[in-house]
Design an enzyme around this catalytic site. Structure first.
Site, PDB file in Angstrom:
ATOM      1  N   ARG A   1     -88.036  81.615 -36.275  1.00 25.70           N
ATOM      2  CA  ARG A   1     -86.801  81.011 -36.799  1.00 25.70           C
ATOM      3  C   ARG A   1     -86.730  79.510 -36.521  1.00 25.70           C
ATOM      4  O   ARG A   1     -86.273  78.740 -37.361  1.00 25.70           O
ATOM      5  CB  ARG A   1     -85.571  81.680 -36.159  1.00 25.70           C
TER       6      ARG A   1
ATOM      7  N   GLU B   1     -72.679  70.206 -36.287  1.00 24.81           N
ATOM      8  CA  GLU B   1     -73.136  71.384 -35.553  1.00 24.81           C
ATOM      9  C   GLU B   1     -72.541  71.334 -34.139  1.00 24.81           C
ATOM     10  O   GLU B   1     -72.640  70.322 -33.466  1.00 24.81           O
ATOM     11  CB  GLU B   1     -74.682  71.404 -35.500  1.00 24.81           C
TER      12      GLU B   1
ATOM     13  N   TYR C   1     -93.782  92.293 -36.688  1.00 29.16           N
ATOM     14  CA  TYR C   1     -94.793  91.594 -37.482  1.00 29.16           C
ATOM     15  C   TYR C   1     -95.335  90.437 -36.645  1.00 29.16           C
ATOM     16  O   TYR C   1     -94.650  89.946 -35.743  1.00 29.16           O
ATOM     17  CB  TYR C   1     -94.216  91.084 -38.811  1.00 29.16           C
TER      18      TYR C   1
ATOM     19  N   ASP D   1     -73.516  83.620 -43.576  1.00 29.63           N
ATOM     20  CA  ASP D   1     -72.808  84.662 -42.818  1.00 29.63           C
ATOM     21  C   ASP D   1     -71.298  84.431 -42.779  1.00 29.63           C
ATOM     22  O   ASP D   1     -70.536  85.385 -42.618  1.00 29.63           O
ATOM     23  CB  ASP D   1     -73.332  84.711 -41.372  1.00 29.63           C
TER      24      ASP D   1
HETATM   25  C1  LIG Z   1     -81.453  91.380 -35.725  1.00 30.44           C
HETATM   26  C2  LIG Z   1     -81.332  90.548 -36.977  1.00 30.44           C
HETATM   27  C3  LIG Z   1     -82.428  90.395 -37.806  1.00 30.44           C
HETATM   28  C4  LIG Z   1     -82.316  89.644 -38.976  1.00 30.44           C
HETATM   29  N1  LIG Z   1     -83.408  89.521 -39.785  1.00 30.44           N
HETATM   30  C5  LIG Z   1     -83.297  88.817 -40.941  1.00 30.44           C
HETATM   31  C6  LIG Z   1     -84.437  88.657 -41.794  1.00 30.44           C
HETATM   32  O1  LIG Z   1     -85.544  89.104 -41.470  1.00 30.44           O
HETATM   33  N2  LIG Z   1     -84.277  87.971 -42.969  1.00 30.44           N
HETATM   34  C7  LIG Z   1     -83.064  87.439 -43.343  1.00 30.44           C
HETATM   35  O2  LIG Z   1     -82.976  86.847 -44.420  1.00 30.44           O
HETATM   36  N3  LIG Z   1     -81.979  87.563 -42.532  1.00 30.44           N
HETATM   37  C8  LIG Z   1     -82.061  88.225 -41.346  1.00 30.44           C
HETATM   38  N4  LIG Z   1     -80.989  88.326 -40.519  1.00 30.44           N
HETATM   39  C9  LIG Z   1     -79.712  87.660 -40.893  1.00 30.44           C
HETATM   40  C10 LIG Z   1     -79.760  86.168 -40.566  1.00 30.44           C
HETATM   41  O3  LIG Z   1     -80.117  85.971 -39.224  1.00 30.44           O
HETATM   42  C11 LIG Z   1     -78.404  85.527 -40.807  1.00 30.44           C
HETATM   43  O4  LIG Z   1     -77.840  86.008 -41.996  1.00 30.44           O
HETATM   44  C12 LIG Z   1     -78.548  84.008 -40.919  1.00 30.44           C
HETATM   45  O5  LIG Z   1     -79.102  83.483 -39.747  1.00 30.44           O
HETATM   46  C13 LIG Z   1     -77.184  83.386 -41.201  1.00 30.44           C
HETATM   47  O6  LIG Z   1     -77.332  81.996 -41.235  1.00 30.44           O
HETATM   48  P1  LIG Z   1     -76.039  81.072 -41.307  1.00 30.44           P
HETATM   49  O7  LIG Z   1     -76.566  79.672 -41.359  1.00 30.44           O
HETATM   50  O8  LIG Z   1     -75.126  81.541 -42.368  1.00 30.44           O
HETATM   51  O9  LIG Z   1     -75.262  81.321 -39.940  1.00 30.44           O
HETATM   52  P2  LIG Z   1     -75.696  81.041 -38.438  1.00 30.44           P
HETATM   53  O10 LIG Z   1     -77.147  81.203 -38.256  1.00 30.44           O
HETATM   54  O11 LIG Z   1     -74.796  81.870 -37.587  1.00 30.44           O
HETATM   55  O12 LIG Z   1     -75.376  79.509 -38.220  1.00 30.44           O
HETATM   56  C14 LIG Z   1     -74.065  79.056 -38.029  1.00 30.44           C
HETATM   57  C15 LIG Z   1     -74.140  77.702 -37.324  1.00 30.44           C
HETATM   58  O13 LIG Z   1     -72.827  77.166 -37.251  1.00 30.44           O
HETATM   59  C16 LIG Z   1     -72.590  76.649 -35.965  1.00 30.44           C
HETATM   60  N5  LIG Z   1     -71.139  76.701 -35.737  1.00 30.44           N
HETATM   61  C17 LIG Z   1     -70.389  77.806 -35.553  1.00 30.44           C
HETATM   62  N6  LIG Z   1     -69.085  77.479 -35.410  1.00 30.44           N
HETATM   63  C18 LIG Z   1     -69.019  76.128 -35.517  1.00 30.44           C
HETATM   64  C19 LIG Z   1     -67.942  75.199 -35.452  1.00 30.44           C
HETATM   65  N7  LIG Z   1     -66.673  75.605 -35.266  1.00 30.44           N
HETATM   66  N8  LIG Z   1     -68.219  73.875 -35.596  1.00 30.44           N
HETATM   67  C20 LIG Z   1     -69.509  73.444 -35.797  1.00 30.44           C
HETATM   68  N9  LIG Z   1     -70.566  74.291 -35.854  1.00 30.44           N
HETATM   69  C21 LIG Z   1     -70.313  75.619 -35.721  1.00 30.44           C
HETATM   70  C22 LIG Z   1     -73.389  77.566 -35.056  1.00 30.44           C
HETATM   71  O14 LIG Z   1     -73.673  76.954 -33.810  1.00 30.44           O
HETATM   72  C23 LIG Z   1     -74.629  77.814 -35.891  1.00 30.44           C
HETATM   73  O15 LIG Z   1     -75.633  76.848 -35.662  1.00 30.44           O
HETATM   74  C24 LIG Z   1     -81.082  89.053 -39.328  1.00 30.44           C
HETATM   75  C25 LIG Z   1     -79.974  89.198 -38.473  1.00 30.44           C
HETATM   76  C26 LIG Z   1     -80.103  89.928 -37.303  1.00 30.44           C
HETATM   77  C27 LIG Z   1     -78.901  90.066 -36.403  1.00 30.44           C
END
Ligand SMILES: Cc1cc2nc3c(=O)[nH]c(=O)nc-3n(C[C@H](O)[C@H](O)[C@H](O)COP(=O)(O)OP(=O)(O)OC[C@H]3O[C@@H](n4cnc5c(N)ncnc54)[C@H](O)[C@@H]3O)c2cc1C
Length: 389
Positions: free
Chosen positions: A106, A33, A219, A295
């Site tokens: 979160r 991370e 909520y 994502d």
């Molecule tokens: C306003 C909003 C509301 C939302 N509400 C919901 C909801 O209610 N329910 C739901 O299911 N989803 C919701 N989402 C979507 C959800 O937040 C995301 O889809 C989810 O957090 C994605 O998780 P992830 O682990 O794929 O990516 P991220 O949370 O983006 O995590 C990526 C991680 O990788 C790390 N990283 C990045 N680049 C590097 C690198 N080069 N080297 C090492 N580490 C790195 C970052 O620091 C981060 O910790 C919402 C999104 C938004 C914008």
């Protein structure tokens, strides 16, 4: 010498869920991370039954009991006059889909995932940024940067769970013109003490307010002591990083709308801006021993509240693909990709459509409201049953 680990890049909700699934499948897992400390943004997260079931399978039920709140209904209301269009009975979800609708802070969910991953034997290193990789049939070499400089780490496989601006995705070159796309939408997020919210909006329910070009979801969280609210608005809204409630109400023209909703918006001392971006849909997520998750693979608009839920589903599919059975890493990643891409694309598209539906104005909004009323709460919930099954 120990075999090289599977390296998960990113310790967001997707990366930590992947670390759990892979250690459960018997792999040695290292999660990297870039942030110095593992912490999520201060905001709420809705986790629907499809992902809740996975978390339960991961053995997280006792932890979830402590940190989740289970809203008993979802109220869909018209922002202009506060009319209730439908009340979706969420409480039936546990018996119908095997898990309830849950809402979390979160940070609480991320901590629970981190603790579980560590207890299963995964290693997590913070303050380590990945910048690129190379691979051949024997393994992957990941280039990382930390306080101690640049190093190269050997991996059996690499899972890019590094979010929307994924560097692993850039390195995979899976499609042309794969840059982040500004969606022309801004999310404003706030957390605030529940006693400052209007009394009529403090029940253990999720509220969805529909207005032209904007909607608001809120909520209660934890022991219902705080409110999580997010307003999603078309356009840039305002250049500030943070607005107080009165400024946000003015910026989006909500001062003409329902008095309780306006009071809720104004109750938040600070709304933080979050411009929304997407990336092109991908039909392939993997090349050789490197793949994507969450994502990084399939960013989606938040209108179906499925981004994190789909990252958790990805993790479950990845774990299944890596279960002992003798197939090669490349074949496991192909199986993972085959299991997931169609559903992810369907939800990316469904989420965009939901956005048009939420933000309708004029006669289209009148027709939408009539349709919601005709379907009723149970019908509206059934409309999304394909997601939760
Ligand atoms: C306003 C909003 C509301 C939302 N509400 C919901 C909801 O209610 N329910 C739901 O299911 N989803 C919701 N989402 C979507 C959800 O937040 C995301 O889809 C989810 O957090 C994605 O998780 P992830 O682990 O794929 O990516 P991220 O949370 O983006 O995590 C990526 C991680 O990788 C790390 N990283 C990045 N680049 C590097 C690198 N080069 N080297 C090492 N580490 C790195 C970052 O620091 C981060 O910790 C919402 C999104 C938004 C914008």
């Amino acid at each position: 010498m120990a075999a090289a680990p599977v390296i998960v890049v990113g310790a967001g909700i997707g990366g930590l869920a992947a670390a759990i699934a892979l250690t459960r499948a018997g792999r040695r897992v290292l999660t990297l991370e870039r942030a110095e400390k593992i912490e999520e943004v201060g905001a709420g997260l809705q986790i629907s039954p499809n992902a809740g079931r996975v978390l339960q399978e991961f053995g997280l039920s006792p932890a979830l009991e402590k940190i989740a709140l289970e809203p008993h209904a979802l109220d869909i209301r018209r922002a202009a006059d506060g009319a209730t269009l439908a009340r979706l009975p969420l409480a039936a979800a546990r018996s119908r889909w095997g898990a309830p609708f849950r809402v979390f802070h979160r940070a609480d969910l991320q901590n629970a995932l981190l603790e579980k991953a560590l207890s299963l034997g995964a290693t997590v290193r913070t303050g380590v940024r990945c910048s690129g990789f190379s691979q051949d049939e024997d393994g992957v070499r990941l280039i990382v940067h930390s306080e101690s400089g640049e190093e190269t780490l050997d991996a059996e496989a690499v899972i890019g769970a590094d979010g929307l601006r994924s560097s692993i995705r850039s390195g995979l070159r899976l499609c042309e013109n794969d840059e982040p796309i500004d969606l022309g939408l801004t999310a404003w997020r706030a957390l605030f003490p529940i006693e400052t919210a209007p009394a009529s909006l403090r029940e253990r329910a999720t509220h969805l307010w529909l207005g032209p070009g904007a909607h608001i979801v809120h909520y209660p969280l934890r022991d219902a002591s705080i409110v999580s609210a997010v307003a999603i608005i078309e356009g840039a809204t305002a250049p500030a990083e943070s607005l107080n409630g009165e400024e946000l109400a003015r910026a989006i023209g909500f001062e003409r709308w329902n008095a309780d909703l306006r009071a809720l918006i104004e109750a938040a001392p600070a709304w933080r801006r979050w411009p929304l971006f997407g990336r092109p849909e991908l039909v392939r997520w993997s090349r050789g021993r490197v793949t994507l998750l969450g994502d990084a693979a399939h960013p989606m608009t938040p209108f179906l509240a499925q981004g994190a839920a789909q990252a958790i589903e990805d993790a479950a599919a990845l774990g299944r693909a890596f279960e002992p059975g003798g197939q090669s890493v490349e074949a496991a990643l192909d199986a993972y990709q085959a299991a997931r891409t169609q559903r992810a694309i369907k939800i990316q598209r469904g989420s965009r459509r939901q956005g048009f539906y939420f933000h309708m104005s004029g006669p289209a909004a009148v027709a939408r409201d009539l349709a919601i009323r005709a379907l009723g709460g149970a019908g509206m919930l059934a409309r999304n049953a394909w997601l939760y099954r």
